[in-house]
Design a protein around this motif. Structure first.
Motif, short mmCIF file in Angstrom:
data_model
loop_
_atom_site.label_atom_id
_atom_site.label_comp_id
_atom_site.label_asym_id
_atom_site.label_seq_id
_atom_site.Cartn_x
_atom_site.Cartn_y
_atom_site.Cartn_z
N GLY A 337 0.92 -1.23 -0.01
CA GLY A 337 0.07 -0.09 0.05
C GLY A 337 0.80 1.47 0.11
N GLY A 338 2.05 1.13 -0.65
CA GLY A 338 2.75 2.56 -0.76
C GLY A 338 3.56 2.79 0.39
N MET A 339 4.13 1.54 1.10
CA MET A 339 4.99 1.79 2.27
C MET A 339 6.27 1.98 1.94
N TRP A 340 7.00 2.82 1.15
CA TRP A 340 8.23 2.72 0.39
C TRP A 340 9.27 3.75 1.40
N TYR A 341 10.22 3.29 1.29
CA TYR A 341 11.22 4.17 2.12
C TYR A 341 11.67 5.56 1.18
N THR A 342 11.45 6.74 1.67
CA THR A 342 11.91 8.06 0.96
C THR A 342 12.32 8.92 2.00
N PRO A 343 13.82 9.29 1.89
CA PRO A 343 14.31 10.05 2.88
C PRO A 343 13.75 11.44 2.50
N ARG A 400 24.52 7.37 -3.20
CA ARG A 400 24.76 7.85 -1.99
C ARG A 400 25.59 7.02 -0.92
N GLY A 401 26.05 5.62 -1.29
CA GLY A 401 26.87 4.77 -0.60
C GLY A 401 27.45 3.45 -1.49
N SER A 402 28.19 2.95 -1.23
CA SER A 402 28.73 1.84 -2.05
C SER A 402 27.76 0.77 -2.20
N THR A 403 28.27 -0.15 -3.52
CA THR A 403 27.00 -1.14 -3.77
C THR A 403 27.83 -2.28 -4.21
N ALA A 512 29.94 14.13 -3.59
CA ALA A 512 29.34 14.83 -2.84
C ALA A 512 28.13 14.43 -2.09
N LYS A 513 27.74 15.00 -0.71
CA LYS A 513 26.63 14.41 -0.36
C LYS A 513 25.56 15.57 -0.57
N LEU A 514 24.26 14.87 -0.87
CA LEU A 514 22.94 15.82 -1.12
C LEU A 514 22.62 16.78 0.02
N GLU A 515 22.60 17.85 0.01
CA GLU A 515 22.37 18.65 1.06
C GLU A 515 20.98 18.98 0.95
N ARG A 516 20.34 19.46 -0.23
CA ARG A 516 18.93 19.97 -0.52
C ARG A 516 18.47 20.01 -1.76
N PHE A 517 17.39 20.08 -1.99
CA PHE A 517 16.51 20.22 -3.22
C PHE A 517 16.50 21.79 -3.54
N THR A 518 16.57 22.28 -4.65
CA THR A 518 16.38 23.67 -4.95
C THR A 518 15.06 23.65 -5.94
N VAL A 536 13.47 10.65 -9.00
CA VAL A 536 13.03 9.23 -8.73
C VAL A 536 13.87 8.53 -7.33
N PHE A 537 13.25 8.44 -6.44
CA PHE A 537 13.80 7.84 -5.07
C PHE A 537 13.99 6.30 -5.52
N CYS A 538 15.05 5.69 -5.43
CA CYS A 538 15.18 4.20 -5.81
C CYS A 538 15.84 3.78 -4.40
N THR A 539 15.34 3.93 -3.48
CA THR A 539 15.67 3.84 -2.14
C THR A 539 15.22 2.70 -1.10
N GLY A 540 14.68 1.73 -1.75
CA GLY A 540 14.10 0.67 -1.11
C GLY A 540 12.77 0.64 -0.54
N LEU A 541 12.44 -0.12 0.17
CA LEU A 541 11.10 -0.46 0.72
C LEU A 541 11.01 -0.30 2.15
N GLY A 542 9.83 -0.16 2.80
CA GLY A 542 9.54 -0.01 4.11
C GLY A 542 9.87 -1.25 4.82
N LYS A 543 9.49 -1.29 6.13
CA LYS A 543 9.95 -2.25 7.22
C LYS A 543 8.57 -3.26 7.21
N ALA A 544 8.98 -4.58 7.12
CA ALA A 544 7.85 -5.62 7.15
C ALA A 544 6.93 -5.21 8.37
N ARG A 545 7.41 -4.80 9.43
CA ARG A 545 6.57 -4.86 10.49
C ARG A 545 5.69 -3.55 10.49
#
Length: 611
Positions: A337-343, A400-403, A512-518, A536-545
């Motif tokens: 139901g859209g429980m995705w992880y978006t920083p 954002r980090g190593s893969t 460099a580290k993402l600081e903000r949106f303009t 597009v945030f390709c940052t994974g899914l939420g927690k199963a709990r």
């Protein structure tokens, strides 16, 4: 295959050096070795001789009282899948195994131990194997019974032992000679409609979610005559795959992904397109006569403490229905139901372009002529990046980090070689071979496999490093599977996207580290900016709990433990077994994992015949 330098992750491996063996005999009689050992083992099991088992038949470890981070000699492992503990447990060291057997062996009433001496659908004859130059064992299969179950086991000399319940004596699967032998003469359609309606009755088990995990456990339960209803919020079975982005396909090979009872056809593509898999799931539900309500949603689950039963409120267009059931199985994965992880980043509300999660993305054609930035560098980011470039869209991947990156064509084949491949054993036997390893021991195996895969993937990995793509070696330097088991992310199984990054077709930003949106893009902490029309945030899914928390009453949810990840024994938290609340279960994983553990979860429905 060269043997890499020693590494802490390899510590549990039973290397020949640790065993004090300099050379192996030229002619190894696997049947004799296995038969001699098994005869003693069966005798001591039958007489409940715990000391005889642990002192004479299993390798002794000087680390039994406090196993250290680094072993300088091999230990012994025993993995139990429901047979003696009615749980998924792994025991390392003879003292721990001795306590486990002392607590459980006599009460289980183990009997009829029989070594498999020929290859058939139930197991393989004893055989010698040498997966690495300094690791060798004789592997054997055996069958046995407990007071409630028909079981099978796998042993390795040296030195891993696994036992697991395969069937319950009073609840055989209705397949083969036990299938329906009657002629329905035109009544089948009406009988199916009545069964699916649950008019005037409640199912014993209610499954939340009709993806592969929900369908597989429901099919298992169907064949042991456990009344089960699957609730699926989408309009059609398979929509959880059908409605995702167009470029989605499986990165696991088809011979690893077969579903219970109905394997994929021999002409099925190696890597299943998402929409093709969606249609298969719809077919599977119909062929297996799984009872499914689509376009339905579970609104609330209330547990009655006095009875242990669950009142489950289900909403559909026909109205609400409240079921009273003994068991609830969540089959909702990491997000529902859209429980995705978006920083969250400052300025997102000021951005004039479009922000969405990969779970919301449909097609690259939606963004023709736009500048697209993908935040993330794992599977979805690569899939979307390739699709965008192929449609002429300017696309940049922000890492954002190593893969961890591993090729599918070479790497996956190495990981599953000889077990899950078209020339390997039947799928059910391959599942048991794979499950017979303790995950703690597997980390050492995976580390070595990862090192070998790096050799065959060298050209791709060097190319990625050359353009600045940051790489890692997975959890504990052991590659993709431990990463999947612990964090369920952080990796990309390369089906071609890496070359797009190497060639600059997918642009890369990670300095460099993402600081903000303009208003017009992204700004980084070094002062640099990246223009964007779509992020597009390709940052994974939420927690199963999170899914469980949204549906279960708070008083019940407070007892729900962790879901996914590994505990100290190397077993999974909260999945396929108990979640901390009696008769509340969670079923999840890829197709192969669900295939194996759906059977084990269906057995647990009869926990010591309390049902």
């Amino acid at each position: 295959m060269s043997t890499p330098a020693p590494h802490p992750t390899e510590a549990p491996l039973p290397t020949l050096n640790k065993l004090g063996v300099s050379t192996l005999p030229e002619n190894i009689d696997a049947l004799k070795i296995a038969s001699d050992w098994f005869a003693s083992f069966a005798d001591k099991i039958g007489s409940n001789d715990v000391d005889g088992i642990t002192q004479n038949l299993l390798i002794q470890s000087t680390f039994d009282s406090a196993l250290p981070e680094t072993h300088d000699q091999p230990s012994v492992y025993w993995r139990d899948l429901l047979a003696l503990t009615w749980d998924f447990r792994s025991f390392e060291g003879t003292k721990r195994i001795e306590k486990f057997l002392g607590d459980r062996l006599k009460g289980a009433k183990v009997s009829k131990l029989e070594l498999k001496t020929t290859n058939d659908k139930d197991g393989l004859a004893p055989a010698f194997a040498q997966p690495f130059p300094d690791i060798a064992w004789v592997m054997g299969f055996f069958t046995f019974e407990t007071d409630v179950g028909l079981c099978s086991g796998v042993f390795r000399l040296v030195p891993v032992l696994e036992k697991g319940t395969q069937e319950l004596k009073n609840y055989p699967e209705k397949t083969g000679d036990l299938r329906n032998q009657q002629s329905d003469h035109g009544k089948w359609e009406s009988l199916r409609a009545k069964e699916k309606s649950f008019e005037g009755e409640d199912p014993k088990v209610l499954v939340v979610g009709g993806g592969q995990s929900g369908l597989e456990v429901a099919a298992r339960l169907k064949l042991v005559d456990v009344s089960t209803l699957v609730i699926e919020k989408n309009e059609r079975i398979g929509d959880n795959w059908r409605n995702r982005y167009e470029a989605l396909c499986l990165h696991d090979p088809v011979w690893y992904d077969h579903m219970p009872y109905i394997p994929f056809p021999p002409n099925w593509p190696t890597f299943s397109p998402a929409k093709k898999l969606a249609n298969w799931l719809e077919f599977y539900a119909e062929a297996m006569e799984v009872n499914v309500w689509t376009s339905a949603s579970v609104e609330h689950i209330q547990r009655d403490k006095s009875t242990g039963l669950f009142k489950v409120t289900v909403k559909r267009k026909e109205g609400e229905r409240v079921f009273t059931v003994k068991h609830v199985v969540f089959a909702t994965g990491f997000a529902s139901g859209g429980m995705w992880y978006t920083p969250e980043y400052p300025g997102m509300d000021k951005f004039k372009g479009q922000i969405l999660h990969s779970g919301q993305h449909k097609s690259a054609t939606d963004h023709l002529g736009k500048k697209v930035v993908l935040i993330g560098s794992c599977t979805s980011a690569h899939d979307l990046g390739v699709d965008y470039y192929d449609h002429g869209v300017d696309v940049t991947m922000y890492q954002r980090g190593s893969t961890y990156v591993m090729s599918v064509q070479k790497g996956i084949r190495i990981l599953v070689a000889g077990v899950f491949d078209e020339s390997g054993p039947p799928t059910a036997i391959a599942d048991r071979i794979s499950a017979s390893f303790s995950n703690l021991l597997n980390f050492g195996v995976y580390y070595r496999a990862t090192s070998y895969i790096e050799e065959v993937d060298k050209e791709t990995l060097d190319g990625l490093r050359r353009v600045g793509f940051r790489l890692n070696r997975g959890f504990k330097d052991a590659g993709v599977l431990p990463s999947a088991f612990t964090t369920a992310g952080g990796y990309y199984l390369d089906v071609g996207g890496s070359q797009y990054v190497i060639d600059g077709k997918i642009k890369l930003k990670n300095d460099a580290k993402l600081e903000r949106f303009t208003e017009t893009g992204l700004k980084f902490d070094d002062g640099s900016e990246l223009p964007a029309d779509v992020v597009v945030f390709c940052t994974g899914l939420g927690k199963a709990r999170d899914v469980v928390e949204g549906l279960v009453d708070p008083d019940t949810f407070k007892d729900v433990g962790e879901i996914w990840g590994l505990n100290d024994e190397g077993e999974f938290n909260g999945v396929w077994g108990g979640m901390g609340v009696p008769n509340l279960w969670f079923m999840m994983g890829n197709l192969a994992v669900c295939r194996f553990y759906s059977k084990r979860l269906s057995l647990r429905k009869f926990d010591h015949r309390k049902d």
